[in-house]
Design a protein around this motif. Structure first.
Motif, mmCIF file in Angstrom:
data_model
loop_
_atom_site.group_PDB
_atom_site.id
_atom_site.type_symbol
_atom_site.label_atom_id
_atom_site.label_comp_id
_atom_site.label_asym_id
_atom_site.label_seq_id
_atom_site.Cartn_x
_atom_site.Cartn_y
_atom_site.Cartn_z
ATOM 1 N N LEU A 175 -1.116 26.999 11.762
ATOM 2 C CA LEU A 175 -0.148 25.909 11.867
ATOM 3 C C LEU A 175 -0.646 24.763 12.735
ATOM 4 O O LEU A 175 -0.224 23.621 12.572
ATOM 5 C CB LEU A 175 1.174 26.431 12.449
ATOM 6 C CG LEU A 175 2.170 27.054 11.489
ATOM 7 C CD1 LEU A 175 3.411 27.497 12.248
ATOM 8 C CD2 LEU A 175 2.564 26.081 10.372
ATOM 9 N N PHE A 176 -1.528 25.074 13.680
ATOM 10 C CA PHE A 176 -1.990 24.064 14.628
ATOM 11 C C PHE A 176 -3.497 23.886 14.514
ATOM 12 O O PHE A 176 -4.250 24.857 14.472
ATOM 13 C CB PHE A 176 -1.623 24.470 16.059
ATOM 14 C CG PHE A 176 -0.151 24.631 16.276
ATOM 15 C CD1 PHE A 176 0.672 23.518 16.414
ATOM 16 C CD2 PHE A 176 0.426 25.883 16.305
ATOM 17 C CE1 PHE A 176 2.037 23.665 16.589
ATOM 18 C CE2 PHE A 176 1.794 26.051 16.485
ATOM 19 C CZ PHE A 176 2.600 24.928 16.625
ATOM 20 N N SER A 177 -3.910 22.627 14.486
ATOM 21 C CA SER A 177 -5.343 22.340 14.453
ATOM 22 C C SER A 177 -5.787 21.535 15.668
ATOM 23 O O SER A 177 -6.962 21.547 16.032
ATOM 24 C CB SER A 177 -5.695 21.575 13.170
ATOM 25 O OG SER A 177 -4.982 20.339 13.115
ATOM 26 N N LYS A 178 -4.849 20.848 16.322
ATOM 27 C CA LYS A 178 -5.175 19.980 17.455
ATOM 28 C C LYS A 178 -4.540 20.464 18.755
ATOM 29 O O LYS A 178 -5.173 20.454 19.804
ATOM 30 C CB LYS A 178 -4.710 18.548 17.173
ATOM 31 C CG LYS A 178 -5.353 17.916 15.949
ATOM 32 C CD LYS A 178 -4.782 16.519 15.686
ATOM 33 C CE LYS A 178 -5.407 15.887 14.463
ATOM 34 N NZ LYS A 178 -4.826 14.534 14.190
ATOM 35 N N HIS A 179 -3.291 20.836 18.700
ATOM 36 C CA HIS A 179 -2.557 21.238 19.898
ATOM 37 C C HIS A 179 -3.035 22.613 20.377
ATOM 38 O O HIS A 179 -3.326 23.492 19.550
ATOM 39 C CB HIS A 179 -1.052 21.287 19.589
ATOM 40 C CG HIS A 179 -0.187 21.347 20.797
ATOM 41 N ND1 HIS A 179 -0.025 22.499 21.542
ATOM 42 C CD2 HIS A 179 0.576 20.396 21.409
ATOM 43 C CE1 HIS A 179 0.802 22.253 22.548
ATOM 44 N NE2 HIS A 179 1.176 20.985 22.495
ATOM 45 N N PRO A 180 -3.096 22.837 21.694
ATOM 46 C CA PRO A 180 -3.561 24.138 22.189
ATOM 47 C C PRO A 180 -2.627 25.297 21.896
ATOM 48 O O PRO A 180 -2.963 26.446 22.225
ATOM 49 C CB PRO A 180 -3.717 23.912 23.703
ATOM 50 C CG PRO A 180 -2.918 22.702 24.017
ATOM 51 C CD PRO A 180 -2.961 21.843 22.791
ATOM 52 N N TYR A 181 -1.493 25.071 21.260
ATOM 53 C CA TYR A 181 -0.690 26.186 20.772
ATOM 54 C C TYR A 181 -1.450 27.023 19.747
ATOM 55 O O TYR A 181 -1.035 28.132 19.414
ATOM 56 C CB TYR A 181 0.598 25.671 20.121
ATOM 57 C CG TYR A 181 1.694 25.274 21.082
ATOM 58 C CD1 TYR A 181 1.735 25.747 22.397
ATOM 59 C CD2 TYR A 181 2.714 24.415 20.675
ATOM 60 C CE1 TYR A 181 2.747 25.368 23.262
ATOM 61 C CE2 TYR A 181 3.736 24.041 21.532
ATOM 62 C CZ TYR A 181 3.745 24.520 22.832
ATOM 63 O OH TYR A 181 4.761 24.148 23.684
ATOM 64 N N LYS A 182 -2.541 26.492 19.235
ATOM 65 C CA LYS A 182 -3.351 27.277 18.296
ATOM 66 C C LYS A 182 -4.062 28.437 18.998
ATOM 67 O O LYS A 182 -4.531 29.372 18.349
ATOM 68 C CB LYS A 182 -4.378 26.389 17.598
ATOM 69 C CG LYS A 182 -5.425 25.775 18.516
ATOM 70 C CD LYS A 182 -6.330 24.798 17.743
ATOM 71 C CE LYS A 182 -7.308 24.061 18.639
ATOM 72 N NZ LYS A 182 -8.254 24.909 19.332
#
Length: 444
Positions: A175-182
């Motif tokens: 779901l995430f590619s940029k935010h550190p939630y990845k």
């Protein structure tokens, strides 16, 4: 008859509301920036002392030069029990238990919370211990090496060797590619192995300061005396600078993404749909909580009753809103039964979402939903420890301490139309990841 039923529901709702007592509290800021929240409840001789730091798994360690490191906040959740200049290594838990107390800590991607529960005559001890943790913990190579092994074992038990233990990681990574939630909250072990002692010390200096923390004192206290003690133990700690975050924004998902993840610990696959949704302070996120409860709270919920009980297509099915500060995750999942294919299960799951988007849920189901959230609200404020955590969370993450009293109004004021509109806004096939979570094939 219908009018009588609505009147009865209104009476039940009023009964819930009547038991939800207002939580009274006081707040102040120390000169060093530490926010202090005090709640007096003299009904039992118990006090909770908690400190919440505005640092979580999304806040990476290391440097651009050395490489950014995951898992630092969770690592510090362990490391800061190692000891301080005045508490010898291994003595923290002994001091707490020998004085009739208990303690713990937990870390999310957004914050870290440490707390002690003591008999109220040990309030000063709890404040001293947390001030010790903040002022001068011992961060040395022995402690780092010790906790590195502890974290590795936790990762193996809870995630690497646990069936479906990678569920959330697999969804977040897609779901995430940029935010550190990845990244994983617990971190990558290679990152912790490669980190230096200097990096750990720099991380503590940046994030674990009074200006980046909230102290909560709740329970059998005298507010004036508790305020005096808070100032005595915390006011002289250097405030530090408030860290600044500058995370990249994620691009909207406009076409369905397909992904596959292999878990060596399972034999039954799963199908998961993941949606990137608003941060937990947004009203729509509260409505998504209601949708997940409607779809999957208990065996009478829509997904379970349809797929598990009636059609016998699934061993398990459900939906969950995973609340986070910047973006939340909404996930719907199913484990097929027998010869049911993942595609067939997905079609049935999607059918329930389409019903939400095209039809209003029944008034009876809506009343049940509101009663459930009233009950949750009352229960969340039923213990001093729960109140302390809520006060700290509401101040630190929601920027509104009084949510402890007013948050329930968001659910009370929600409508069936809100549920329909939010489902139409976020839960669409072109806005999601479809993840096949599969058993790992034997390597020959």
């Amino acid at each position: 008859m219908k009018k009588s039923l609505f009147s009865l529901a209104a009476l039940l709702l009023a009964g819930f509301t009547a038991t939800a007592q207002e939580v009274k509290y006081e707040e102040l800021d120390l000169d060093n920036g530490l926010h202090v929240i005090l709640h007096q409840d003299n009904s039992a001789p118990v006090v909770t002392v908690g400190v919440m730091y505005d640092v979580g798994g999304k806040d990476l360690g290391g440097t651009p030069e050395t490489g950014l490191r995951t898992g630092f906040a969770h690592f510090f959740e362990h490391l800061l029990f190692e000891g301080t200049q005045n508490i010898d290594r291994g003595e923290w838990f002994k001091i707490v238990s020998s004085n009739g107390g208990s303690n713990n800590a937990n870390t999310s991607l957004d914050r870290t919370y440490y707390y002690e529960v003591f008999p109220s005559n040990n309030l000063e001890l709890g404040l001293w211990m947390e001030s010790e943790r903040m002022l001068h913990p011992v961060i040395d190579q022995v402690g780092v090496d010790t906790q590195n092994e502890v974290v590795k074992e936790e990762k193996r038990l809870r995630y690497d060797n646990s069936p479906y233990g990678q569920f959330l990681f697999a969804v977040s990574d897609n779901l995430f590619s940029k935010h550190p939630y990845k990244n994983k909250n617990i971190g990558e072990m290679s990152d912790l192995d490669d980190s230096t002692l200097e990096e750990f010390k720099a991380y503590f200096k940046k994030w674990y300061t009074p200006s980046n923390a909230a102290l909560v004192i709740a329970g059998d206290i005298d507010v004036a005396e508790a305020t005096r003690l808070a100032k005595l133990y915390f006011e002289e700690i250097p405030g530090g600078e408030v860290p600044v975050r500058n995370f990249q924004k994620e691009d909207p998902i406009t076409e369905a993404l397909e992904a596959t993840f292999y878990d060596p610990n399972i034999q039954i696959p799963a199908i998961i749909t993941g949606y990137r949704t608003p941060g937990f302070a947004e009203r729509d996120s509260y409505i998504l909580n209601m949708i997940s409860t409607y779809l999957s709270d208990g065996k009478s919920s829509k997904l379970y009753k349809k797929l598990v009980d009636d059609k016998k297509m699934a061993l398990q099915a459900g939906a969950i809103n995973i609340p986070q500060q910047d973006y939340s995750i909404y996930a719907i999942y199913g484990l097929p039964l027998g010869e049911t294919s993942l595609e067939a299960l997905l079609a049935e799951m999607d059918e329930e979402v389409v019903k939400l988007q095209t039809e209003l849920i029944s008034e009876k189901d809506f009343e049940k939903l509101q009663n459930k959230f009233e009950n949750q609200f009352v229960n969340s404020n039923s213990s001093v420890q729960g109140i302390a955590a809520s006060l700290a969370t509401n101040y630190m993450l929601y920027k509104n301490t009084d949510l402890i009293n007013s948050e329930i109004n968001i659910y009370r004021n929600a409508t069936r139309e809100d549920i329909q509109e939010v489902a139409k806004k976020y839960l669409n096939p072109n806005q999601r990841v479809v993840l096949e979570y599969l058993p790992k094939k034997d390597e020959k």
